[in-house]
Write an enzyme that holds these catalytic residues in place. Structure first.
Site, PDB file in Angstrom:
ATOM      1  N   THR A 174       0.831  -1.210   0.000  1.00 43.88           N
ATOM      2  CA  THR A 174       0.000   0.000   0.000  1.00 43.88           C
ATOM      3  C   THR A 174       0.859   1.250   0.000  1.00 43.88           C
ATOM      4  OG1 THR A 174      -1.799  -1.129   1.137  1.00 43.88           O
ATOM      5  CG2 THR A 174      -1.783   1.270   1.270  1.00 43.88           C
TER       6      THR A 174
ATOM      7  N   HIS B 231       1.891   1.970  -3.414  1.00 40.90           N
ATOM      8  CA  HIS B 231       0.796   2.582  -4.176  1.00 40.90           C
ATOM      9  C   HIS B 231       0.608   4.053  -3.798  1.00 40.90           C
ATOM     10  CE1 HIS B 231       0.087  -1.321  -5.616  1.00 40.90           C
ATOM     11  NE2 HIS B 231      -0.651  -1.777  -4.628  1.00 40.90           N
TER      12      HIS B 231
ATOM     13  N   ILE C  44       3.227 -11.785   2.718  1.00 39.57           N
ATOM     14  CA  ILE C  44       1.983 -12.340   3.243  1.00 39.57           C
ATOM     15  C   ILE C  44       1.802 -13.779   2.758  1.00 39.57           C
ATOM     16  CG2 ILE C  44      -0.512 -12.071   3.422  1.00 39.57           C
ATOM     17  CD1 ILE C  44      -0.169  -9.095   3.102  1.00 39.57           C
TER      18      ILE C  44
END
Length: 345
Positions: free
Chosen positions: A45, A48, A180
């Site tokens: 994130t 981004h 992850i």
């Protein structure tokens, strides 16, 4: 304590507008805690946000201090806070559900359509100090290292995805072994999966998956993953596929090597529409389920259980850099040259 702190701020609504600022240390509200940050982790994130992509443009109003994966020590509490004390070591859930909408009232706060996000809609943890609602704080058990604590938020995504369906005794494909995905391998192994097939084209990350419990690695650059996985499962297919890559090609391939009545858990976020043969999907009776973030707060109870059983994540952390080198750390994540990279304020 000084009155100011260093922090990483998305300064303007444009690409590459991250800057190191000095700002006043926040004052916690009545229902909030103030935390001195020990370590903060880079997430996709944050990549981004720096790029100022469409997702970010719809949610962020700069200037905002970024960062939603971090841990630290409680140094001040608001007057209404209970169950947390100064000196506790905590890490936050990043989502800030509204708690009043129909989804929240149905205990589906993880998909609250009005949710706020630490480091996106309010100031986050790429800073020396951060204030946030006590409601979202997880108080860590004694003895858990800061590397593990700083990445419990993304670990929760892995726990949610793997525990969507019982994996004990099942053959599980984990597609995309970034940080992850590797956490998914660790959870699936601990929860008793019979065989774990890691699907990853980055050799370093593939090896990290093997090191953390995957039984076999399938590299889509070297073999056809559908053919190889069908071969590895005796022509049956996997019981469960957990998609973490965000690749529409990988997602379509997974629908072809999941066995009839198998489960497809999707947590990777593709940047383009996902298409597949819906007729074949229906004929095979496959269940498709999106695993959004973490269940609030059931997943955190599961995380607590796993930590108290001795699970640690420190070997996923491959880099530690000072806060001032935030761009270098984000570059490592963007280029796939790290497991998890930490910023140390």
């Amino acid at each position: 304590m000084n009155n100011t702190m260093k922090c990483v701020v998305m300064a303007r609504p444009e690409p590459n507008a991250l800057e190191l600022w000095e700002k006043p240390i926040p004052i916690p509200g009545d229902d909030e805690i103030l935390v001195k940050v020990k370590a903060a982790a880079i997430c996709g994130t944050d990549v981004h946000i720096r790029a100022w992509n469409d997702w970010t443009q719809k949610r962020m109003m700069p200037p905002v201090t970024i960062g939603h994966e971090y841990c630290g020590e409680v140094v001040e509490i608001g007057k209404n806070v209970k169950g947390i004390k100064v000196g506790d070591i905590v890490t936050p859930e990043s989502h800030l559900p509204c708690n009043i909408c129909p989804d929240c009232r149905r205990n589906n706060r993880h998909v609250c359509q009005h949710t706020g996000l630490m480091g996106v809609t309010r100031d986050g943890g790429f800073a020396e100090y951060v204030a946030f609602p006590a409601e979202i704080a997880y108080v860590a058990p004694p003895g858990v290292d800061y590397k593990t604590l700083s990445i419990l938020e993304p670990f929760g995504q892995a726990v949610h995805a793997v525990m969507d369906y019982p994996v004990c005794g099942q053959t599980v494909a984990i597609v995309g072994c970034g940080p992850i995905g590797i956490m998914c391998v660790m959870v699936a192994k601990r929860m008793g999966a019979a065989k774990i097939i890691a699907v990853e084209l980055n050799e370093a990350r593939g090896q990290l998956a093997l090191d953390n419990g995957a039984d076999v690695l399938v590299n889509p650059l070297k073999v056809d993953p559908v053919e190889k996985i069908m071969e590895l499962t005796g022509g049956v297919g996997v019981d469960i596929a957990i998609e973490m890559s965000g690749s529409v090609i990988a997602e379509e391939q997974a629908t072809r090597y999941i066995r009839p009545e198998g489960k497809f858990v999707v947590a990777g976020l593709p940047s383009e529409p996902f298409t597949f043969n819906l007729s074949e999907f229906a004929y095979k009776g496959i269940t498709l389920h999106g695993a959004a973030a973490r269940l609030l707060y059931e997943t955190w109870d599961q995380i607590d259980m796993l930590l108290k059983q001795g699970l640690r994540l420190d070997n996923i952390v491959t880099h530690e850099l000072p806060l001032e080198k935030f761009n270098e750390a984000i570059d490592l994540m963007e280029q796939g040259k790290c497991g998890k990279a930490l910023l140390i304020p």
